[in-house]
Scaffold this active site. Structure first.
Site, PDB file in Angstrom:
ATOM      1  N   ALA A  35      38.930  95.422  99.144  1.00  0.00           N
ATOM      2  CA  ALA A  35      39.864  94.396  98.648  1.00  0.00           C
ATOM      3  C   ALA A  35      40.833  93.918  99.722  1.00  0.00           C
ATOM      4  O   ALA A  35      41.404  92.836  99.610  1.00  0.00           O
ATOM      5  CB  ALA A  35      40.642  94.958  97.467  1.00  0.00           C
TER       6      ALA A  35
ATOM      7  N   HIS B 131      19.984  83.305 104.851  1.00  0.00           N
ATOM      8  CA  HIS B 131      20.200  81.992 104.229  1.00  0.00           C
ATOM      9  C   HIS B 131      19.036  81.032 104.498  1.00  0.00           C
ATOM     10  O   HIS B 131      18.492  80.419 103.577  1.00  0.00           O
ATOM     11  CB  HIS B 131      21.473  81.343 104.757  1.00  0.00           C
ATOM     12  CG  HIS B 131      22.710  82.186 104.621  1.00  0.00           C
ATOM     13  ND1 HIS B 131      22.893  83.056 103.582  1.00  0.00           N
ATOM     14  CD2 HIS B 131      23.825  82.287 105.382  1.00  0.00           C
ATOM     15  CE1 HIS B 131      24.073  83.652 103.712  1.00  0.00           C
ATOM     16  NE2 HIS B 131      24.647  83.206 104.810  1.00  0.00           N
TER      17      HIS B 131
END
Ligand SMILES: NC(=O)C1=CN([C@@H]2O[C@H](COP(=O)(O)OP(=O)(O)OC[C@H]3O[C@@H](n4cnc5c(N)ncnc54)[C@H](OP(=O)(O)O)[C@@H]3O)[C@@H](O)[C@H]2O)C=CC1
Ligand SMILES: O=C1O[C@H](COP(=O)(O)O)[C@@H](O)[C@H](O)[C@H]1O
Length: 833
Positions: free
Chosen positions: A35, A260
């Site tokens: 986080a 990708h």
């Protein structure tokens, strides 16, 4: 705004669409590991906020941040704030969102920390919550986090789910990925693991399946009989800029290409899936990958960006987070082949680069040339279907149409579906929003399956290992260029990618702007008009375009037109070339002839910088030596002290002064009355460079020759040398006159110089630049006559410079006049050079 009930209903529908069983949990908890990190603040928290704001999350959803740092929710909020795009009017909702956030500090490997995390979830949000674990952490921590999660932190009751989102990189090669995959699958089932590739969440990537399989028109064309090549491009106009630590370990192939771009390629190449079910689509992608040859080093070109001092942009190695001497590629282009019936022999060119000229991602399907073309050769260009993933999503097909008006000329135009024009006021969801929602509803359609991943690594691992074990040095390319190192374009050309450079899109590159079709009148067609596109030589971007230009216009006319649009670039500052690095096109070249049979011409523009007239430069260059030399000669007392003027002057000193003054006076007169320059100007910086050279050497030579202690050589030596000096000066003048007579006044005509009736010009029979030969002879004679070392150095410097010029001119003559140019000629020194 939708009510909670209808949102819950739509989520239920989404779940049903995705074929998943509805959950009965009272709440959902999304736990973000890492986080404190970059991804969390830039992507994950903003995405969670947008989903929350738009009420797309189940109503009882809570968020827990987890990382090793000592943070609070306020810290998380301030870190993410710049990326949340929250409006002032949304502040209450934003507070509400962060009230649903908590933070737990803990390690990634200690069981007690995970037990504590579990207790925190149970105590605060009940044991009855679905758990979504988002692993935004380095891959080195995946295994220990997954192990501890499984052992201590999963929801155990029936009807509850535990899902794991894993961020790339999924390993570094086939072996490391296998280790990771095995470990994960020993802990979690395939349907619990969501390997995120955020490109699969982009609108245009998702569109590929619909475009291909919901349109009959493409099906018969989608194969090796019709498609010449497919180019999948990823470009970024920024470098690693502080992210070098991560990037350097992986490089562009692992960072972008293996995931990708390969995912996009699979969607383009796959067969029609049995259904839109996740596994049916993924089955087809795996089949494509299994037909792919492993990438070999011969099929890849790698590059690394270097600083571009012109724009003040740093090189990759200047990034302080990049290790010195790194050979990690920041650019790569590779040819992949799908060896099946549909695609055998068609190169899939995938290219990705950082620090290029623009940010874009697109798929370009280039169709084969038309068969038995009935239009003039070169007039018809290949069709291309382009899917622009970003920016400004678009699908466009480049095709040939009849030029409107009279005649049958063909013109390259397009069928254009630019999303923001077709779907006005459209707000496309961010890729992460779609993907997180997919995970919540349990749809794996846009996530990477283990076997897909294995095959992807199988294809890339051999080339990656070879690059590393052989320490292949990437080709350098300056920050901001169009397509990495020059070898990349060459590689693409070899693979059959053709770029005509003649296509002109009227709305500008981004697809925005007014639609203004240029309808030609019948009259202009009869006198033959054309379109001229001007591209910038350093990056290949289109900077101007002119329509309706007469094909009889010349480059000089184009310069006038260009200067009207961009007054800063007055004609003398402009250089137009056919290729970026080619020579300037002559001012009298006709645009129509340069375009051949095409109706459109692309030329590259280079700014030559502020200009100054040749005549001004020459006058300044030659006046200096006259004044400086005369100062030493006529006023020795000023330079050498009062006694100097009293000493008698040797006749050789006087003769040397006459030679020097005579030479520069002749040069001045020639500049004004003899020379006919082809270019009126040169960069103004040359003024300082040239003046320093001539003025400096004049002072150097004059100081020693006119010095009171100067010792003259024998008279006989001086007399012989002075006669030679005069002879060479006459020769030099004769050549200048002969050259001038080749060019009619006011023109830039170039002809082959040849000996004339004047015997001094017969040297043209032996060398291309006899004027330099004579000039060299003059200064050699001057040196012998004065027997002075500085004069010798001046002669050597002049000889070097004139040899360089002579070789250049000689080369140009041979290139320009080819077989007409007399064969045995040398550049400056007969029979030698
Ligand atoms: N709907 C829309 O918005 C539409 C927009 N357009 C715009 O029109 C412009 C031109 O269109 P398009 O033909 O598709 O794109 P470009 O002319 O920019 O490029 C076509 C292809 O050729 C390559 N290329 C460009 N310059 C060279 C070169 N000097 N040597 C070798 N290869 C080169 C490009 O590579 P690279 O990518 O490296 O430049 C690209 O692969 C684009 O800016 C496009 O966005 C066109 C139609 C519709
Ligand atoms: O995965 C990655 O993608 C980004 C580019 O993502 P985009 O959505 O902005 O196109 C790239 O910058 C990064 O290096 C890479 O790891």
């Amino acid at each position: 705004m939708m009510s909670d009930a209808s949102l819950e209903q739509s989520l239920k529908l989404l779940r049903e669409e995705a074929g998943m069983v509805c959950h009965s949990a009272s709440s959902h908890v999304i736990i973000v590991f890492g986080a404190s990190g970059d991804l969390a603040k830039k992507k994950i928290y903003p995405t969670l906020w947008w989903l929350f704001r738009d009420k797309l999350l189940p109503s009882n959803t809570h968020f827990i941040g987890y990382s090793r740092s000592n943070l609070t929710v306020d810290n998380l909020r301030s870190n993410a704030m710049p990326y949340l795009n929250a409006k002032d009017s949304e502040s209450t909702q934003l507070d509400e969102f962060f009230k649903r956030n908590s933070y737990v500090q803990g390690s990634y490997d200690k069981p007690e920390d995970f037990i504590r995390l579990n207790k925190f979830i149970v105590d605060n949000f009940s044991a009855c919550s679905n758990r979504l674990f988002y692993l935004a952490i380095p891959p080195s921590q995946f295994i220990s986090v997954a192990t501890n999660l499984k052992a201590h932190c999963t929801a155990e009751s029936d009807g509850l789910w535990n899902r794991l989102i894993v961020e790339k990189p999924f390993g570094k090669d086939l072996d490391s990925s296998e280790v990771l995959a095995k470990h994960l699958s020993s802990l979690f089932s395939e349907d619990q693991i969501y390997r995120i590739d955020h490109y699969l969440g982009k609108e245009m990537v998702q569109n590929v399946v619909v475009l291909r399989f919901a349109n009959r028109v493409f099906s018969p064309l989608w194969n090796r009989d019709n498609i010449a090549n497919v180019v999948v491009t990823f470009k970024e106009n920024f470098g690693t800029e502080g992210r070098g630590g991560y990037f350097d370990e992986f490089g562009i192939i692992r960072d972008v290409m293996q995931n990708h771009l390969l995912q996009i390629l699979c969607l383009i190449a796959m067969e029609r899936p049995i259904s839109m079910e996740a596994n049916d689509i993924r089955d087809e992608k795996v089949k494509v990958l299994r037909c792919m040859r492993p990438l070999s080093l011969d099929d890849v070109v790698v590059g690394q960006y270097v600083a571009d001092p012109e724009n003040g942009k740093p090189g990759y190695l200047d990034d302080p987070t990049v290790p010195a001497g790194s050979i990690t590629p920041t650019y790569a282009v590779a040819a992949l082949y799908v060896d099946n019936e549909r695609w055998q022999g068609v190169p899939f060119i995938v290219r990705a680069g950082k620090a290029l000229n623009e940010k874009k991602c697109e798929v370009r399907i280039q169709f084969k040339d038309v068969i038995a073309d009935i239009l003039p050769s070169g007039a018809v260009h290949r069709n291309e279907l382009v899917l622009r993933v970003q920016p400004n999503e678009a699908v466009y097909m480049k095709l040939m149409t009849k030029r409107p008006g009279m005649g049958f000329g063909a013109e390259e135009t397009e069928l254009d579906l630019t999303y923001n024009r077709r779907f006005t006021d459209l707000k496309l969801p961010d890729a992460y929003e779609r993907l997180l929602l997919d995970v919540l509803v349990g749809s794996q359609i846009n996530f990477v399956r283990t076997d897909e991943l294995r095959e992807a690594w199988r294809v890339f691992t051999p080339a990656l290992h070879a690059l590393e074990s052989q320490r292949v040095a990437p080709h350098p390319y300056p920050y901001g260029v169009r397509n990495g190192p020059p070898q990349a374009d060459e590689f693409m050309r070899r693979l059959g990618f053709t770029f005509s450079g003649q296509y002109f899109y009227p709305h500008g590159g981004s697809g925005a702007g007014p639609v203004k079709h240029n309808l030609f009148s019948a009259a202009t067609i009869i006198t033959s008009t054309m379109e001229v596109i001007v591209l910038r030589a350093n990056d290949g971007r289109v900077i101007e375009s002119f329509t309706g230009v007469s094909a009889d216009s010349t480059i000089d006319d184009l310069k006038q037109l260009f200067a009207q649009r961009q007054p800063k670039y007055y004609p003398d500052r402009q250089s137009f070339r056919k290729e970026k690095t080619a020579r300037s096109l002559p001012g009298n070249s006709k645009l129509g002839e340069l375009a051949g049979s095409a109706k459109s011409l692309s030329v590259y523009f280079k700014d030559l910088g502020p200009q100054i007239g040749w005549t001004t430069v020459f006058v300044a260059e030659y006046t200096g030596p006259l004044i400086v030399y005369l100062l030493f000669y006529l006023r020795p007392a000023i330079v050498y002290g009062p006694e100097a003027g009293k000493a008698p002057m040797h006749w050789i000193v006087k003769a040397a002064a006459a030679c020097w003054i005579g030479h520069y006076a002749k040069r001045l007169l020639e500049t004004v009355f003899v020379h006919r320059f082809s270019h009126g100007t040169m960069p103004w910086r040359n003024l300082f460079k040239n003046c320093s050279y001539y003025w400096g050497f004049a002072a150097f030579v004059a100081y020693f020759v006119n010095h009171p202690l100067y010792t003259a050589p024998a008279d006989s030596q001086a007399i012989a040398a002075l006669v030679t000096f005069v002879f060479c000066q006459l020769g030099n003048l004769s050549c200048h006159v002969a050259l001038r007579n080749l060019r009619p006044p006011g023109t830039r005509v170039r002809k082959i110089p040849r000996p004339t009736a004047n015997p001094f010009t017969w040297l043209f029979g032996l060398v291309s630049c006899p004027n330099y030969t004579y000039e060299f002879g003059s200064w050699l004679s001057f040196t012998v006559a004065t027997q002075c070392l500085p004069a010798g150095l001046f002669t050597l410097a002049g000889a070097y410079q004139m040899t360089v010029w002579a070789l250049g001119k000689h080369r140009n003559y041979r290139r320009e006049f080819a077989s007409d140019y007399p064969r045995g000629r040398r550049a400056i020194f007969p029979f030698v050079l």
